[in-house]
Design a protein around this motif. Sequence first.
Motif, PDB file in Angstrom:
ATOM      1  N   LEU A   1       4.444  -2.445  -9.242  1.00 24.47           N
ATOM      2  CA  LEU A   1       4.382  -2.665  -7.893  1.00 24.47           C
ATOM      3  C   LEU A   1       4.812  -4.248  -7.658  1.00 24.47           C
ATOM      4  CD1 LEU A   1       1.653  -1.205  -6.229  1.00 24.47           C
ATOM      5  CD2 LEU A   1       4.020  -0.420  -6.148  1.00 24.47           C
TER       6      LEU A   1
ATOM      7  N   ARG B   1       2.250   7.330  -8.750  1.00 25.75           N
ATOM      8  CA  ARG B   1       1.581   6.457  -7.966  1.00 25.75           C
ATOM      9  C   ARG B   1       0.784   7.236  -6.533  1.00 25.75           C
ATOM     10  NH1 ARG B   1       5.597   1.872  -8.885  1.00 25.75           N
ATOM     11  NH2 ARG B   1       6.908   2.812  -7.024  1.00 25.75           N
TER      12      ARG B   1
ATOM     13  N   GLY C   1       6.965   6.775  -8.812  1.00 24.48           N
ATOM     14  CA  GLY C   1       6.291   7.097  -7.588  1.00 24.48           C
ATOM     15  C   GLY C   1       5.577   8.312  -7.565  1.00 24.48           C
TER      16      GLY C   1
ATOM     17  N   ARG D   1       3.808   1.400  -1.178  1.00 23.75           N
ATOM     18  CA  ARG D   1       4.336   1.912  -2.374  1.00 23.75           C
ATOM     19  C   ARG D   1       3.470   2.284  -3.403  1.00 23.75           C
ATOM     20  NH1 ARG D   1       6.785  -3.590  -4.172  1.00 23.75           N
ATOM     21  NH2 ARG D   1       7.724  -2.571  -5.848  1.00 23.75           N
ATOM     22  N   ALA D   2       2.288   1.909  -3.385  1.00 25.86           N
ATOM     23  CA  ALA D   2       0.992   2.209  -4.172  1.00 25.86           C
ATOM     24  C   ALA D   2       0.654   3.695  -4.066  1.00 25.86           C
ATOM     25  CB  ALA D   2      -0.280   1.345  -4.006  1.00 25.86           C
ATOM     26  N   LYS D   3       1.208   4.304  -2.712  1.00 23.25           N
ATOM     27  CA  LYS D   3       0.771   5.569  -2.445  1.00 23.25           C
ATOM     28  C   LYS D   3       1.974   6.539  -2.866  1.00 23.25           C
ATOM     29  CE  LYS D   3      -0.460   6.353   2.046  1.00 23.25           C
ATOM     30  NZ  LYS D   3      -0.652   6.045   3.285  1.00 23.25           N
ATOM     31  N   GLY D   4       3.049   5.899  -3.417  1.00 30.36           N
ATOM     32  CA  GLY D   4       4.152   6.720  -4.141  1.00 30.36           C
ATOM     33  C   GLY D   4       5.160   7.381  -3.152  1.00 30.36           C
ATOM     34  N   LEU D   5       5.123   6.784  -1.849  1.00 31.80           N
ATOM     35  CA  LEU D   5       6.042   7.439  -0.894  1.00 31.80           C
ATOM     36  C   LEU D   5       7.482   7.046  -1.151  1.00 31.80           C
ATOM     37  CD1 LEU D   5       4.044   6.213   2.324  1.00 31.80           C
ATOM     38  CD2 LEU D   5       3.709   8.365   1.118  1.00 31.80           C
ATOM     39  N   SER D   6       8.332   7.882  -0.373  1.00 32.48           N
ATOM     40  CA  SER D   6       9.751   7.787  -0.846  1.00 32.48           C
ATOM     41  C   SER D   6      10.217   6.245  -0.224  1.00 32.48           C
ATOM     42  CB  SER D   6      10.583   8.851  -0.359  1.00 32.48           C
ATOM     43  OG  SER D   6      10.429   8.843   1.288  1.00 32.48           O
TER      44      SER D   6
ATOM     45  N   THR E   1       1.000  -1.263   0.080  1.00 32.83           N
ATOM     46  CA  THR E   1      -0.023   0.019  -0.053  1.00 32.83           C
ATOM     47  C   THR E   1       0.822   1.160  -0.010  1.00 32.83           C
ATOM     48  OG1 THR E   1      -1.632  -1.176   1.369  1.00 32.83           O
ATOM     49  CG2 THR E   1      -1.796   1.276   1.280  1.00 32.83           C
TER      50      THR E   1
ATOM     51  N   ARG F   1       2.540  14.301   0.541  1.00 34.34           N
ATOM     52  CA  ARG F   1       3.755  13.731  -0.191  1.00 34.34           C
ATOM     53  C   ARG F   1       3.791  14.400  -1.608  1.00 34.34           C
ATOM     54  NH1 ARG F   1       8.770  11.524  -1.492  1.00 34.34           N
ATOM     55  NH2 ARG F   1       8.677  10.337  -3.205  1.00 34.34           N
TER      56      ARG F   1
ATOM     57  N   ASN G   1      -1.436   0.146   7.248  1.00 31.91           N
ATOM     58  CA  ASN G   1      -0.398  -0.152   8.456  1.00 31.91           C
ATOM     59  C   ASN G   1      -1.051  -0.047  10.107  1.00 31.91           C
ATOM     60  OD1 ASN G   1       2.061  -0.116  10.416  1.00 31.91           O
ATOM     61  ND2 ASN G   1       3.164   0.971   8.732  1.00 31.91           N
TER      62      ASN G   1
ATOM     63  N   LYS H   1       9.815   4.481   8.148  1.00 27.09           N
ATOM     64  CA  LYS H   1       8.535   4.670   8.967  1.00 27.09           C
ATOM     65  C   LYS H   1       7.615   3.323   8.961  1.00 27.09           C
ATOM     66  CE  LYS H   1       4.760   7.982   9.058  1.00 27.09           C
ATOM     67  NZ  LYS H   1       3.735   8.616   8.054  1.00 27.09           N
ATOM     68  N   HIS H   2       7.244   2.961   7.705  1.00 23.62           N
ATOM     69  CA  HIS H   2       6.225   1.953   7.585  1.00 23.62           C
ATOM     70  C   HIS H   2       6.710   0.624   8.162  1.00 23.62           C
ATOM     71  CE1 HIS H   2       2.764   4.300   6.299  1.00 23.62           C
ATOM     72  NE2 HIS H   2       3.730   5.003   5.672  1.00 23.62           N
TER      73      HIS H   2
END
Lengths: 305, 314
Positions: free
Chosen positions: B50, B81, B78, A208-213, A206, B112, B97, A220-221
Motif C-alpha cells: 500500500l 487484503r 487485493g 485499498r487495505a480492504k482489497g476493493l476493486s 483504508t 467483495r 469514508n 465510489k469512495h
Amino acid sequence: MRRFILRRAILGVLVCMTVLVISFGLTRVAGDPALAVAGPQATAADVAAIRRAYGLDRPLPEQFFTWVGAVARGDLGRSYLFREPVANLIRARLPITLTLGLVGLGFALLIALPLGIVAALHEGTPTDRLVMLVALLGQAMPSFWLALLLIIGLGLRLQWLPISGIDDWTGYLLPGLVLAFSAIPALMRLTRSGMIDALGSDYIRTARAKGLSRASIVLKHAARNAAMPVVAIAAVQLGFMLGGSIVIESVFSLPGLGFLAWESISKNDFPVVQAVVLLLAVIYIALTLFADLLNAALDPRLRTG
Amino acid sequence: MLDVAGLRVSFGAIEAVHGVSLRVRHGETHCLVGESGCGKSVTALAIMGLLARGARRRAERIGFDGTDLLALSDRGMGRLRGSRIGMIFQEPMTSLNPAYTVSSQLTEVYRRHRGGTRAAATERAAALLGRVGISAPGLRLGQFPHQLSGGLRQRVMIAMALMCDPDLLIADEPTTALDVTVQAGILRLLAALQAEMGLALLLITHDLGVVARVAHQVSVMYAGEVVESAPVAALFARPTHPYTQGLLASVPVPGKLRRGQPLDPIPGSVPRIPPDFVGCGFRERCRFAMPACAVAVPLRERAPGHSYLCQLTP
C-alpha cells in the motif's frame, strides 16, 4: 435543514429586490425607448405622446413602484416593441434556452468529469499535462470563434449536424457543444483537484487495505467526496449558460431568451429587459439552492452536522 | 505466517527502510517498536503493498502463509487484503469514508471477498460490532463516521478488518491518536480478539508499556533496520543492543525512580541514513561505538528467537 432553506429563501428575496432596483436603474440610463418605438420620422409631439402612453413621463420613483407592484402581482408588463405581454414572449423562448443550457451542461459534464478523473489518476504525468493543456486551450478560445469552427467543420464540411435553427433536437447539439466548452475547464480542474485530494486521503488507503476493486475505490469512495465543489460550480455554470447564451443564440439563430434579451436591449425595450434580468436572477438563486440541497444529499455531515 | 527478509523501501534518494527482516508466527502478537520516523509504518505499508506512488519496494522475501507476496499482481494482492490480511491505522478520525454509513463500509468488504446477500453481510457486521464492544450495533450501523467518537471509529475499523476472519492483522499505532482512557480499552480489545480468534497480530507502536502488556515477540527498529528481536520477557530482562538498552533506560518506571532523579535519555536524534550507508546506523549515538561499527554489522543470536545487530557480544 428547514432553517437553512428558509434562510436561503429570505436571502433570495433580498437578492431579487436588489436586482429589481439595478435592472430598473440601468435601463433608465441606457436611452429613451420612446425614440426607438416612434421611429426616425416621428415628430417631437409623437415622441411625447408615446412617452405619455407608456407612463415614461412620470417621475422615476413612481415608475419604479408601479412596475414593482405589477411584478409582485405577476404582471411583467407589455413589450413596447412586440406590443405583446412580456410573459408571453418569455414563455415562448424560455424552453429553448433551458433546453440549450441543459444540453450544454450535459456535454460539459460528459467531457469534463472523465477527463478530470483521468488527469487526477495520472497526476504529474504527461497524460495529466495533456489534459490540462486541453483545458487551458478551451478556456482561451472565444466561444464565437469555436462556434464558427464547429459550424464549418461538423456542419458544412461533414454535414453531420444542422448549423442553425431548431427544426428538431439535433439543432441543439452544435450550440450545446459550444456552450459546454466554456464550462469544461472549470469543471475539469475542480474534478481533478477534488479527486487528487480524495485519492490521497486516509479513507482511500483504508479502501485499498480492504482489497476493493480499483473501480470501486475511484468511482465510489473517491468520487463521492470529490463531487461537492463540482456540483456547486456546475450549478453556477448552468446559470452562466442560461444567462450568457446571447452570443451562441445569435450565432446559431436560436429564438431563445438570450436572443430576446439582445434584441430588447438594443431597442431599449425596458419591460422585456427588466423581466429577463429578473428571471435570470431567480433562476440563478434557485440553482444555487438546488446545488446546496444536492450537496446535502451527497455529504451526510451537512445533513446532521 | 508472515516472513519478511531484506525489505528495503526508498523514496527518491531517501531509504526509509533498509533491510528489515521480520517473522510473525501463527497466533502470535509481534510488536514492532521504535521512535517516530524509524520506518515502522512504512514497513507495514510495504508488506501490504500500500505504499504511496513514488515509493520503491525491494525485498529478498515477503512470504505470507506460503504465498510469495512479491510475485503477486496488484489484483492478487487485493484478494488477500481485507480478506486474509486485515489492517487498521493510526488515524481513526480520517480512516473511514465520511460519505458512507458504517454498515455500508463494513458490508462492502465482506461482500467483495465472501459474496452473499446484503442481509447476511449486515448480520455479520452487527455481530462483529458487538464483538468489538460497541453497544447498540443496530443503531451504529445506520450512522455515519462523523457521528462516532474516535474510540468508536477505531472499534469500527477493527470490526471492518475482521469482517472476513483474517489470519493476520496489522495494526499501525492503533491507539496513538486516542485518549489515554480509550487507549487501554482498544488495547485490551485487540489482545482479547487476538487470543480468541487465534490471529497473528503485527502491532506497531512506540509505547513500551503496550509492548510489555500484549507482545509475545518484539522487534526493535532503529533508522530503518530491526536492530533486535526477542521474546518479550527476554527483551525486557536482557536487552542486548545498545539502542534497546537506551530505549528501556529512558522509560520512567514508578517506584524505581527517585524524585528528582533524571531519566537517562539516548543522546542525539535519529539520523537520516543515505541509501549507500554501511555499518551500524546507531554508531554516532552509541556509547560503545568502535571503528568496526563503520563496516557491515553481523546479526548475532543470543538465544533461540533472540537476535540482535551489533559488534558487541554480551
